[in-house]
Design a protein around this motif. Structure first.
Motif, PDB file in Angstrom:
ATOM      1  N   THR A 176      68.297  70.153  37.612  1.00  0.00           N
ATOM      2  CA  THR A 176      67.326  69.212  38.169  1.00  0.00           C
ATOM      3  C   THR A 176      67.560  67.808  37.627  1.00  0.00           C
ATOM      4  OG1 THR A 176      65.668  70.970  38.425  1.00  0.00           O
ATOM      5  CG2 THR A 176      64.871  68.696  38.398  1.00  0.00           C
ATOM      6  N   ALA A 177      67.809  67.705  36.322  1.00  0.00           N
ATOM      7  CA  ALA A 177      68.069  66.396  35.721  1.00  0.00           C
ATOM      8  C   ALA A 177      69.376  65.799  36.249  1.00  0.00           C
ATOM      9  CB  ALA A 177      68.129  66.533  34.199  1.00  0.00           C
ATOM     10  N   LEU A 178      70.405  66.648  36.410  1.00  0.00           N
ATOM     11  CA  LEU A 178      71.693  66.174  36.928  1.00  0.00           C
ATOM     12  C   LEU A 178      71.548  65.647  38.347  1.00  0.00           C
ATOM     13  CD1 LEU A 178      74.813  65.959  36.664  1.00  0.00           C
ATOM     14  CD2 LEU A 178      74.923  68.295  37.589  1.00  0.00           C
ATOM     15  N   LEU A 179      70.827  66.363  39.184  1.00  0.00           N
ATOM     16  CA  LEU A 179      70.681  65.947  40.582  1.00  0.00           C
ATOM     17  C   LEU A 179      69.821  64.699  40.703  1.00  0.00           C
ATOM     18  CD1 LEU A 179      70.249  69.382  42.404  1.00  0.00           C
ATOM     19  CD2 LEU A 179      72.326  68.102  41.888  1.00  0.00           C
ATOM     20  N   ALA A 180      68.828  64.567  39.856  1.00  0.00           N
ATOM     21  CA  ALA A 180      67.993  63.366  39.885  1.00  0.00           C
ATOM     22  C   ALA A 180      68.820  62.130  39.581  1.00  0.00           C
ATOM     23  CB  ALA A 180      66.853  63.506  38.879  1.00  0.00           C
ATOM     24  N   GLU A 181      69.787  62.275  38.681  1.00  0.00           N
ATOM     25  CA  GLU A 181      70.611  61.142  38.269  1.00  0.00           C
ATOM     26  C   GLU A 181      71.842  60.962  39.147  1.00  0.00           C
ATOM     27  OE1 GLU A 181      73.159  59.592  34.351  1.00  0.00           O
ATOM     28  OE2 GLU A 181      71.951  61.425  34.254  1.00  0.00           O
ATOM     29  N   ARG A 182      72.458  62.081  39.573  1.00  0.00           N
ATOM     30  CA  ARG A 182      73.768  62.009  40.224  1.00  0.00           C
ATOM     31  C   ARG A 182      73.795  62.639  41.614  1.00  0.00           C
ATOM     32  NH1 ARG A 182      78.039  61.573  37.099  1.00  0.00           N
ATOM     33  NH2 ARG A 182      78.949  60.897  39.079  1.00  0.00           N
ATOM     34  N   GLY A 183      72.650  62.918  42.200  1.00  0.00           N
ATOM     35  CA  GLY A 183      72.606  63.637  43.479  1.00  0.00           C
ATOM     36  C   GLY A 183      73.396  62.973  44.596  1.00  0.00           C
ATOM     37  N   ASP A 184      73.379  61.643  44.656  1.00  0.00           N
ATOM     38  CA  ASP A 184      74.122  60.951  45.714  1.00  0.00           C
ATOM     39  C   ASP A 184      75.625  61.175  45.590  1.00  0.00           C
ATOM     40  OD1 ASP A 184      71.790  59.974  46.763  1.00  0.00           O
ATOM     41  OD2 ASP A 184      71.926  58.025  45.766  1.00  0.00           O
ATOM     42  N   ASP A 185      76.104  61.373  44.372  1.00  0.00           N
ATOM     43  CA  ASP A 185      77.534  61.552  44.130  1.00  0.00           C
ATOM     44  C   ASP A 185      77.986  63.001  44.231  1.00  0.00           C
ATOM     45  OD1 ASP A 185      78.006  58.858  43.684  1.00  0.00           O
ATOM     46  OD2 ASP A 185      77.623  59.010  41.538  1.00  0.00           O
ATOM     47  N   LEU A 186      77.045  63.945  44.238  1.00  0.00           N
ATOM     48  CA  LEU A 186      77.391  65.365  44.299  1.00  0.00           C
ATOM     49  C   LEU A 186      77.310  65.844  45.754  1.00  0.00           C
ATOM     50  CD1 LEU A 186      75.710  66.954  41.162  1.00  0.00           C
ATOM     51  CD2 LEU A 186      78.112  67.088  41.784  1.00  0.00           C
ATOM     52  N   TYR A 187      78.458  65.916  46.379  1.00  0.00           N
ATOM     53  CA  TYR A 187      78.497  66.318  47.780  1.00  0.00           C
ATOM     54  C   TYR A 187      78.341  67.823  47.953  1.00  0.00           C
ATOM     55  CZ  TYR A 187      79.778  61.657  49.278  1.00  0.00           C
ATOM     56  OH  TYR A 187      79.746  60.311  49.555  1.00  0.00           O
ATOM     57  N   ARG A 188      78.778  68.589  46.952  1.00  0.00           N
ATOM     58  CA  ARG A 188      78.731  70.049  47.073  1.00  0.00           C
ATOM     59  C   ARG A 188      78.804  70.657  45.686  1.00  0.00           C
ATOM     60  NH1 ARG A 188      77.437  74.696  48.309  1.00  0.00           N
ATOM     61  NH2 ARG A 188      78.651  76.084  49.661  1.00  0.00           N
ATOM     62  N   PHE A 189      78.003  71.685  45.447  1.00  0.00           N
ATOM     63  CA  PHE A 189      78.125  72.465  44.224  1.00  0.00           C
ATOM     64  C   PHE A 189      77.730  73.904  44.540  1.00  0.00           C
ATOM     65  CE2 PHE A 189      74.202  70.097  44.384  1.00  0.00           C
ATOM     66  CZ  PHE A 189      73.192  70.992  44.081  1.00  0.00           C
ATOM     67  N   LYS A 190      78.417  74.833  43.893  1.00  0.00           N
ATOM     68  CA  LYS A 190      78.203  76.250  44.170  1.00  0.00           C
ATOM     69  C   LYS A 190      78.641  77.045  42.958  1.00  0.00           C
ATOM     70  CE  LYS A 190      82.664  76.138  46.566  1.00  0.00           C
ATOM     71  NZ  LYS A 190      83.376  76.337  47.836  1.00  0.00           N
ATOM     72  N   GLY A 191      78.159  78.274  42.867  1.00  0.00           N
ATOM     73  CA  GLY A 191      78.546  79.053  41.711  1.00  0.00           C
ATOM     74  C   GLY A 191      78.015  80.472  41.732  1.00  0.00           C
ATOM     75  N   ILE A 192      78.583  81.273  40.849  1.00  0.00           N
ATOM     76  CA  ILE A 192      78.076  82.601  40.508  1.00  0.00           C
ATOM     77  C   ILE A 192      77.608  82.502  39.071  1.00  0.00           C
ATOM     78  CG2 ILE A 192      78.599  85.052  40.284  1.00  0.00           C
ATOM     79  CD1 ILE A 192      78.869  84.112  43.119  1.00  0.00           C
ATOM     80  N   LEU A 193      76.320  82.744  38.819  1.00  0.00           N
ATOM     81  CA  LEU A 193      75.727  82.466  37.510  1.00  0.00           C
ATOM     82  C   LEU A 193      75.299  83.750  36.798  1.00  0.00           C
ATOM     83  CD1 LEU A 193      73.565  79.422  38.612  1.00  0.00           C
ATOM     84  CD2 LEU A 193      75.839  79.379  37.573  1.00  0.00           C
ATOM     85  N   ALA A 194      75.547  83.780  35.490  1.00  0.00           N
ATOM     86  CA  ALA A 194      75.244  84.951  34.664  1.00  0.00           C
ATOM     87  C   ALA A 194      73.860  84.820  34.045  1.00  0.00           C
ATOM     88  CB  ALA A 194      76.316  85.126  33.583  1.00  0.00           C
ATOM     89  N   PHE A 195      72.826  84.985  34.875  1.00  0.00           N
ATOM     90  CA  PHE A 195      71.459  85.114  34.357  1.00  0.00           C
ATOM     91  C   PHE A 195      71.233  86.592  34.031  1.00  0.00           C
ATOM     92  CE2 PHE A 195      70.389  81.372  37.357  1.00  0.00           C
ATOM     93  CZ  PHE A 195      70.816  80.459  36.410  1.00  0.00           C
ATOM     94  N   ASP A 196      69.968  87.013  33.916  1.00  0.00           N
ATOM     95  CA  ASP A 196      69.695  88.434  33.704  1.00  0.00           C
ATOM     96  C   ASP A 196      70.330  89.266  34.813  1.00  0.00           C
ATOM     97  OD1 ASP A 196      68.258  87.783  31.481  1.00  0.00           O
ATOM     98  OD2 ASP A 196      66.331  87.756  32.516  1.00  0.00           O
ATOM     99  N   ARG A 197      70.365  88.691  36.008  1.00  0.00           N
ATOM    100  CA  ARG A 197      71.033  89.311  37.146  1.00  0.00           C
ATOM    101  C   ARG A 197      72.047  88.327  37.718  1.00  0.00           C
ATOM    102  NH1 ARG A 197      68.462  93.573  39.691  1.00  0.00           N
ATOM    103  NH2 ARG A 197      68.945  92.784  41.792  1.00  0.00           N
TER     104      ARG A 197
END
Length: 326
Positions: free
Chosen positions: A251-272
């Motif tokens: 959330t902090a990254l997108l608030a600051e850099r959202g205009d520059d981030l055209y695409r982001f995606k991932g597979i994340l290791a949370f509890d699931r």
């Protein structure tokens, strides 16, 4: 023997191509489909996001766009499909969001074995209804605006996707804008890539004679353009992440850099196991089930401008369960 029809699925970063691929693979159509995946980045993620049998999915993840390797890697993959024992009813090529569809289409006319066995059925271009207007306004020939315009201009079908994020008047304005770039392609609308497959598969829409008539040197033209300022940062973390800490970081990254981030995606290791999909300041986290025997590893790809790999890796690493005190 009848030629195997090929659909090339293109569209700028975050337009919803993988979502449409999943819609195609899970629909009740009875066809055996081979999917050729191409990613712009060092870590392959899209294959993990595509549903269906593993033997249907062929990855081309070399950090480059498919259009840069169409005359070599793609031809070799198509030739390898012909040597497989099982017969596919059709081929679906999902290009990276940075790809120029022209060299991909040319592939089906420059190699004798490929042209005799495969028929280019259609170029289907997905468009992100929420962001395409601002992308087109960038307008540079070698920049984002030029890439988006080129993908739209070369389309046989245009799918105006994510219409749930815009209003009806905005949809009509977008139709007019798309018509100014491509006056002949049918325009479909969708949310989450849900379209009638009869409108995009087996439509016999690509016309070589029409293409060459518009550009007599099309088959000889090997030039294509990418925005040189866009780069891909890939991060792989071999430890569990704290979801709350990660969402706070994002959330902090997108608030600051959202205009520059055209695409982001991932597979994340949370509890699931969790899938991340995002475009600019919009993102979605989707549960993908238990990890099972697979070791929990987070893989994150960010595509944008002025990205600091070391800083991004350091700050997201602080979202580990250990750092969060759990």
């Amino acid at each position: 023997m009848a030629k195997i029809p090929v659909t090339v699925l293109t569209g700028f970063l975050g337009s919803g191509k993988t979502t449409l691929v999943n819609h195609i693979l899970t629909a009740n159509h009875g066809h055996r489909i081979a999917v050729i995946e191409n990613e712009f980045g060092e870590i392959p993620i899209d294959n993990a996001l595509v549903l269906g049998g593993d033997e249907k999915i062929i990855e081309m993840s070399n950090g480059c766009c498919l259009c840069c390797t169409a005359r070599t890697d793609l031809i070799e993959i198509l030739q390898s499909l012909l040597r497989r024992r099982e017969r596919f009813d059709r081929i679906l090529i999902e290009t990276s969001g940075m790809a120029d569809p022209n060299p991909v289409a040319q592939t089906f006319f420059v190699d004798d074995e490929v042209s005799s066995a495969f028929a280019l059925d259609a170029i289907v271009t997905l468009v992100d209804a929420r962001h395409v207007g601002s992308h087109l306004e960038e307008g540079e020939h070698d920049g984002v605006g030029g890439q988006v315009s080129n993908q739209i201009a070369f389309a046989d079908r245009i799918v105006l996707n994510k219409i749930d994020l815009v209003t009806e008047p905005e949809i009509e304005e977008l139709r007019t804008q798309l018509r100014s770039v491509n006056a002949t392609a049918d325009i479909l609308t969708s949310s989450y890539g849900s379209v009638d497959l009869d409108d995009i598969l087996g439509i016999n829409a690509f016309d070589l004679n029409r293409t060459v008539a518009g550009d007599p040197d099309w088959l000889e033209d090997e030039s294509h353009h990418h925005d040189p300022t866009l780069e891909s940062v890939s991060i792989e973390l071999g430890f569990p992440l704290d979801r709350a800490a990660f969402e706070q970081w994002l959330t902090a990254l997108l608030a600051e850099r959202g205009d520059d981030l055209y695409r982001f995606k991932g597979i994340l290791a949370f509890d699931r196991r969790t899938v991340l999909q995002g475009v600019h300041r919009i993102y979605e986290l989707t549960d993908a089930g238990e990890w099972g025997e697979e070791p929990p590893v987070s893989k994150l790809v960010l595509i944008g401008r002025n990205l600091d790999r070391a800083e991004l890796t350091d700050t997201v690493s602080r979202c580990s369960l250990a750092a969060a005190g759990r």
